[in-house]
Scaffold this active site. Sequence first.
Site, PDB file in Angstrom:
ATOM      1  N   LYS B  53       9.470  -1.799   2.914  1.00 46.20           N
ATOM      2  CA  LYS B  53       9.479  -3.012   3.012  1.00 46.20           C
ATOM      3  C   LYS B  53      10.979  -3.526   3.587  1.00 46.20           C
ATOM      4  O   LYS B  53      11.101  -4.619   4.341  1.00 46.20           O
ATOM      5  CB  LYS B  53       9.281  -3.716   1.785  1.00 46.20           C
ATOM      6  N   SER B  78       8.233  -9.633  -7.266  1.00 47.26           N
ATOM      7  CA  SER B  78       8.485  -8.885  -8.332  1.00 47.26           C
ATOM      8  C   SER B  78       8.680  -7.571  -7.707  1.00 47.26           C
ATOM      9  O   SER B  78       9.040  -6.469  -8.695  1.00 47.26           O
ATOM     10  CB  SER B  78       7.809  -9.231  -9.524  1.00 47.26           C
ATOM     11  N   GLU B 204      -8.008   0.078   2.074  1.00 51.41           N
ATOM     12  CA  GLU B 204      -7.988  -0.726   1.086  1.00 51.41           C
ATOM     13  C   GLU B 204      -8.448  -0.516  -0.279  1.00 51.41           C
ATOM     14  O   GLU B 204      -9.367   0.372  -0.212  1.00 51.41           O
ATOM     15  CB  GLU B 204      -8.710  -2.262   1.269  1.00 51.41           C
ATOM     16  N   GLY B 208     -10.002  -4.689  -3.778  1.00 47.24           N
ATOM     17  CA  GLY B 208      -9.364  -5.735  -2.812  1.00 47.24           C
ATOM     18  C   GLY B 208      -9.616  -5.754  -1.224  1.00 47.24           C
ATOM     19  O   GLY B 208      -8.838  -5.208  -0.433  1.00 47.24           O
ATOM     20  N   ASP B 210     -10.618  -7.643   0.815  1.00 49.87           N
ATOM     21  CA  ASP B 210     -10.553  -9.050   1.628  1.00 49.87           C
ATOM     22  C   ASP B 210     -10.527  -8.639   3.102  1.00 49.87           C
ATOM     23  O   ASP B 210     -11.119  -9.263   4.010  1.00 49.87           O
ATOM     24  CB  ASP B 210      -9.410  -9.626   1.187  1.00 49.87           C
ATOM     25  N   SER B 304       3.314   4.766   1.710  1.00 51.26           N
ATOM     26  CA  SER B 304       3.993   3.631   2.082  1.00 51.26           C
ATOM     27  C   SER B 304       5.273   3.267   1.067  1.00 51.26           C
ATOM     28  O   SER B 304       6.177   2.488   1.238  1.00 51.26           O
ATOM     29  CB  SER B 304       3.088   2.103   2.135  1.00 51.26           C
TER      30      SER B 304
END
Lengths: 318, 318
Positions: B53, B78, B204, B208, B210, B304
Amino acid sequence: MSEIQFSDIQVAAERTRGIVRRTPVFTSRTFDALAGACVFFKCENFQRGGAFKIRGASNFLLSIPKDDLPRGVVAYSSGNHGQAVAIAAESLGTSATIVMPADAPALKVAATRAHGGRIVTYDRASEDREAIAQRIAKETGASVVPPYDHPWTIAGQGTVALELLDEIPDLDALVIPIGGGGLISGSSIAAHAIRPGIRIIGVEPEHGNDTLLSLRAGERIGVPLPETIADGLRAGKPGALTFPIVQKHVEDIVLVSDPEIRDAMKFLLMRMKILVEPSGAATAAAVMRGKLPPGIPKLGVILSGGNVDPECLTEPRA
Amino acid sequence: MSEIQFSDIQVAAERTRGIVRRTPVFTSRTFDALAGACVFFKCENFQRGGAFKIRGASNFLLSIPKDDLPRGVVAYSSGNHGQAVAIAAESLGTSATIVMPADAPALKVAATRAHGGRIVTYDRASEDREAIAQRIAKETGASVVPPYDHPWTIAGQGTVALELLDEIPDLDALVIPIGGGGLISGSSIAAHAIRPGIRIIGVEPEHGNDTLLSLRAGERIGVPLPETIADGLRAGKPGALTFPIVQKHVEDIVLVSDPEIRDAMKFLLMRMKILVEPSGAATAAAVMRGKLPPGIPKLGVILSGGNVDPECLTEPRA
C-alpha cells in the site's frame, strides 16, 4: 588436526555453490532505532533445510574421498544437522543414515525422510547415539559427519561470514550464536581474513554458558545439558577444535535469557515478517537488549535458522 | 479521468524510490514441486508498513500540488492503507489524519500513531467514515487519499509488477489478489506494457467474488460485505476506475476458501519462514490448490502483505 585457513573457506564457498543457497541480508529501520545501530541480518533461516547447517554438511561430504562417498554418510542429530546431512547426501547422490532418539518429533522425522534419509532410532535412556553411529559406519563403510568439531564442517560454516562481508564489506562487528562453536569458528576465521579489525561477539543462552565459562577459565569447561528454548545452542561443552579458534578470535560472549529470546522472535516475526527459531533469534535478542559493548555503529547479525516447532508458535509462553 | 499510462508507473517508481523498498523475490523448491511450476514470489510482506500500500500512498502524496501537501492528508482505513498513508506523510514531512472505527485493534492504532498519524475515531453503527474524511478535508484543506480507485494510487501499485518483471523478465503469468482492484490494475498495465503476452490471473476469496461476478455480468456488481479471513480483499464492489482496467487486462479470476488460505499461510510460514497475511496468501493458495489454468510454466505470484493479527497465529482454526 591442521589449522583451518581462509582458503579452505573460499574453496568451500566455491564447491558448495550448487547445494547451498546464498541467503538474503535484511534490514529494519525499527530494529535499528531500537538498537541504536545499523544492523544487517544474515538470514540463514531462509537457507535450504531451514538453517546454516547445510553449509558445513555439504562441504564435509564434498571433502570425503571420492571412493568413500558412495558408501554413504551417517549423522546423529534430531535437529538441523541431521536434516542438512540428508539434503547434502540427496544432492550428491549418496545415502544418509540419521540416528535419532525414538521420541523425536514426527515432523523432524518426516522432514529427514522427505530427503531420502534412512532413520535409525535409539533409546535416550539406555543407548549412546555416537556409539550407534560409529557402529553403522564400521559395518557399512559410511562416513560419520560431525555436527561442528571438524575442519571440513567449520570451513563450510565460515561461508556465512564470507557471503555477508561480500555484500556489506564495512561492518564493525559480527554477532554470532554459539552452540558447539562451528559457526562462530568458521565465520570468525573468514571475517578476520577479510577485515582484520572486525569485532566478533558470541551469544549463548544464560543457562548454556559453557563457552563463556571456558573462555574465562582458559580451558574447556562443561555445564549440565542446559534447559533453554534455544535447542540448537544446547551443547554442554565447547569443541576441542572450535575452542582454541574461539579463544583466538572472539572478543566477548554475551548471554540472553529465554524470555529475551522470545521477545526477539516476536519482533522478527511480527515486525520483520520472518520466522526465526530460538537459537537463531538469540543474537537479535542480545542486540535488542543492549548487551553488546557500546559504540559499534554497523553490525552484522547472523540469524542462524528458522525451524520452529509449531507448538512454540501456538503456545507463546512469553 | 484520464487513462493510466505505463509512463505514469515508471514515473511513480522513480519518484517513490526514497520511500518504497525494493522487495525481494523468493523461491521454494518444495512449493515448485507442489505447484508443478516455477514460482517467483514477490514479497510485499517485507514492504515498509508491511504491505504494498505504501507504493500507491506515496505516489499519491507526491502527486498532490506542492501548495496543498503542507495542509496534510486524510484517509479512512484501519488497515494497511491507513498505516501506509501515515508513513508516506511522515516521510514527506506533512501530517496525516486517519479515520478509524472506535473499536479498531489497539495494535493498528499504535502502529499508525508510531508514524505520527493523528487518529479520528467514529462509530461503525451510526457514522459514515467517508463523510467524516471529506469533512476533515474541507475544514483543514487536507487531501483525501483514496485506497485504490484513483490514477495516482493505481500507478503507484503498478510498480510491484515493474520491479518483479525487471528481476524475472520471462514470466508467463502474474497471479495477483483483488480487493478494490488497485494492485491488479496498476500491475497489469505495467506487465502488459513490458511483456504484452503475459497472462494476468486474479484471485478473490470465495465469499468476496464481486469482481468475478462483475466480469461475467459485464458491469460492476456488488456483494454483501464478505465474511473472510482475507480482510484486505473484503471490498464489496469493484472500483469505477479499476473495473474497466480489470476487464481489459485480466484473463481469469479464481476463488479460494478460508481453509485454503490458512493452509497456504502455514506453508509460507513453516516451510519458507515468511509471515504473510491472509489477503497476501490467497494467491499462493490458488497456485497450491491447482486452481490456475494448466500449462503455465513460470509464474510470478504477488504476496501482497504480512500484517497478521497475533490472534490469527496463536489460535489456528485450520
